[in-house]
Design an enzyme around this catalytic site. Structure first.
Site, PDB file in Angstrom:
ATOM      1  N   GLU A 208       0.758  -1.201  -0.277  1.00  0.00           N
ATOM      2  CA  GLU A 208       0.902   0.155  -0.063  1.00  0.00           C
ATOM      3  C   GLU A 208       0.897   1.588  -0.061  1.00  0.00           C
ATOM      4  OE1 GLU A 208      -3.816   2.163   2.748  1.00  0.00           O
ATOM      5  OE2 GLU A 208      -3.092   0.402   2.893  1.00  0.00           O
TER       6      GLU A 208
ATOM      7  N   ASN B 123      -6.227   1.641   2.884  1.00  0.00           N
ATOM      8  CA  ASN B 123      -7.360   2.903   2.743  1.00  0.00           C
ATOM      9  C   ASN B 123      -6.835   3.626   1.896  1.00  0.00           C
ATOM     10  OD1 ASN B 123      -7.782   2.183   5.590  1.00  0.00           O
ATOM     11  ND2 ASN B 123      -6.873   3.519   6.858  1.00  0.00           N
TER      12      ASN B 123
ATOM     13  N   ASN C  17     -12.116  -0.955  -0.134  1.00  0.00           N
ATOM     14  CA  ASN C  17     -11.037  -1.342   0.968  1.00  0.00           C
ATOM     15  C   ASN C  17     -12.736  -1.308   2.661  1.00  0.00           C
ATOM     16  OD1 ASN C  17      -8.402  -2.314   2.093  1.00  0.00           O
ATOM     17  ND2 ASN C  17      -9.430  -0.443   2.908  1.00  0.00           N
ATOM     18  N   GLU C  18     -12.420  -1.901   3.419  1.00  0.00           N
ATOM     19  CA  GLU C  18     -12.721  -1.787   4.410  1.00  0.00           C
ATOM     20  C   GLU C  18     -13.858  -0.727   4.308  1.00  0.00           C
ATOM     21  OE1 GLU C  18      -9.920  -0.843   7.265  1.00  0.00           O
ATOM     22  OE2 GLU C  18      -8.757  -2.814   6.626  1.00  0.00           O
TER      23      GLU C  18
ATOM     24  N   TYR D 107      -6.134  -7.723  12.736  1.00  0.00           N
ATOM     25  CA  TYR D 107      -4.344  -7.563  13.554  1.00  0.00           C
ATOM     26  C   TYR D 107      -5.577  -7.476  15.097  1.00  0.00           C
ATOM     27  CZ  TYR D 107      -3.651  -4.955   8.495  1.00  0.00           C
ATOM     28  OH  TYR D 107      -3.451  -4.950   7.915  1.00  0.00           O
TER      29      TYR D 107
ATOM     30  N   GLU E 179      -6.293  -9.212   3.851  1.00  0.00           N
ATOM     31  CA  GLU E 179      -4.975  -8.307   4.964  1.00  0.00           C
ATOM     32  C   GLU E 179      -5.096  -9.151   6.777  1.00  0.00           C
ATOM     33  OE1 GLU E 179      -5.234  -4.190   6.473  1.00  0.00           O
ATOM     34  OE2 GLU E 179      -6.118  -3.833   4.131  1.00  0.00           O
TER      35      GLU E 179
END
Length: 500
Positions: free
Chosen positions: A27, A72, A172-173, A244, A292
């Protein structure tokens, strides 16, 4: 000394490994790209500005797939800023990490880097501030052969043949309020449905990944999956998960057992997928892209603080975590959780490749050094291929906050005439004697016992000093048809056995 038993029966296999689970993630964040994989004025830079020492470390790790460009970052990224003559590319304020993006590294550079690294690209489109049209233009640029505006633009930029990118992430997210262009589950699902329909008309061969939950602690989990998939199930091929873990304040056993939460996370999302499949009377089975995952040893608010202290710099160092040996064991356990669910998890991307929560660290203008987490990844990518076995494990446990924590974590893979057993002894105080009962096999020879261990759970690597690295042991033996091995306390183990 503790004792444990692993039973593996030849008839009981969980699924085959898709090699794309050994992926990573690049990223435009901090020094991942600039002075990570790309540093034109570095003494070891090649003709394209790529660091050859990093390329070597990537190849040695066995990485198969790289997700790009975010993260992000992608939710405010115009991919067209990163193509064409570098001197004409715009410099933009980058909102996700409060940086200045020079765009000197973009899609064509990334694709060329992938070819040199021997990895497959996995691209993400902007569905935050972006649109269906932008996604189609990106796909046209990458995959359409010739005769259209964007395919001809690619050819003018030096790439005659299409890149034929197979796998595309649709945003993404998007469940996270921190995401630029954040949307509710149904709103996002409708956008994905229409984007997927259009992309598969343009290129029917693409595989598409819709966003699942960003963490298993999200307030919207797992309702996000159910609502978004209600819109997208017949149009996408994967749903993504991110996770995470941190928590050094916990006892070591509990810290390492977070990998078991990852397995629960996968099982829950699999159940939601199958519920929507039944609801729609569908014949399609959705797979999981865990694109991720990693260990995050500092809170996300510290990353934001770093960005706030010196905003609008180019490639400012942020979140350059130094991982301990203990972190490497949790990282290995997370990788085993993915491996144990190989029947449904077909893509996975460790996050991130260089410098930010990374396996590979670089010094600007200097050398490369490898974090302890590099080694479980390289071991599993080297030997974790074939059929994942349904292991039955008996070991001692401890209890923390009313949860039972098994002290042995394991996964096994059959690859031709070789059985590879990955094991983590989670006990901080005792060795563990393990007996492997390989039912339906004849154990012919122990080929190798690789061990990552340390007397200090907080031991770290650093430039020029690599105390945490694997070693070979010769303490495994075949006795009465079974394989016996002793695991060091707090250790990562790879046991390779020749079988017939």
């Amino acid at each position: 000394m503790q004792k444990a038993r692993i039973t593996i029966n030849r008839e009981f296999k969980k699924g085959s490994v898709d090699d794309r689970i050994y992926g990573s993630f690049v990223e435009h964040m901090g020094r991942v790209v600039y002075s990570g994989i790309y540093e034109p004025d570095h003494p070891l830079a090649d003709e394209d500005g790529f660091r050859k020492d990093v390329l070597e470390a990537v190849r040695n790790a066995g990485i198969t797939t790289i997700r790009y460009p975010g993260g992000n970052f992608v939710s405010c990224y115009n991919w067209e800023d990163g193509i064409g003559p570098k001197e004409e590319r715009p410099r933009r304020p980058e909102l996700a990490w409060k940086a200045v993006e020079t765009n000197e590294f973009g899609t064509d550079e990334f694709m060329k880097w992938c070819e040199k690294a021997g990895v497959s690209p996995m691209l993400a489109v902007n569905l935050g501030t972006g649109s269906i049209r932008e996604a189609l233009h990106y796909l046209e640029y990458c995959n359409f052969k010739e005769g259209t505006t964007y395919s001809e633009k690619r050819k003018r930029n030096g790439r005659e043949e299409p890149y034929r990118v197979r796998t595309w992430c649709l945003g993404n997210e998007m469940d996270g309020e921190w995401q630029l262009g954040h949307k509710g589950a149904s709103e996002y699902g409708r956008l994905v449905r229409e984007t997927a329909k259009a992309m598969k008309i343009l290129d029917p061969g693409v595989e598409l990944v819709s966003c699942g939950s960003s963490l298993n602690t999200m307030a919207t989990f797992p309702e996000w999956e159910a609502q978004s998939l209600d819109e997208t199930y017949e149009y996408v091929d994967y749903i993504s998960l991110h996770q995470y873990f941190d928590g050094h304040e916990k006892p070591v056993e509990s810290f390492l057992a977070q990998a078991d939460e990852m397995s629960d996370y996968i099982r829950t999302v699999t159940s939601v997928c199958d519920y929507i499949k039944a609801k729609k009377r569908s014949s399609r089975q959705l797979s999981i892209s865990f694109d991720e995952w990693g260990v995050w040893t500092r809170a996300s608010k510290e990353t934001v603080r770093e960005c706030d202290e010196r905003p609008w710099q180019k490639a400012m160092p942020i979140s350059e975590m130094v991982y301990s040996f203990q972190d490497a064991l949790l990282f290995g356990g997370m990788l085993l959780a993915i491996l144990k669910h190989a029947d449904r998890v077909k893509i996975a991307c460790q996050s991130l490749l260089t410098n930010v929560s990374a396996m590979i660290m670089t010094e600007k203008g200097g050398g490369v050094w490898l974090q302890p987490i590099y080694y479980p990844f390289a071991d599993t990518a080297a030997y974790g291929h074939g059929n994942v076995m349904d292991c039955r494990v008996t070991s001692d446990s401890v209890y923390y906050e009313k949860k039972e924590i098994p002290l042995l974590d394991t996964a096994a893979v059959e690859n031709g005439d070789e059985m590879v057993v990955f094991m983590i002894n989670r006990s901080p105080s005792e060795e563990m004697e393990v007996s492997l009962d390989l039912q339906g096999y004849e154990a012919v020879a122990v080929l190798e016992h690789r061990v990552l261990a340390s007397d200090d759970p907080e031991a770290v690597n650093s430039p020029g000093h690599q105390p945490v690295r694997p070693e070979q042991k010769d303490d495994a033996a075949i006795k009465d048809g079974k394989v016996a091995v002793v695991l060091d306390r707090l250790s990562w183990n790879v046991l390779r056995i020749k079988v017939k």
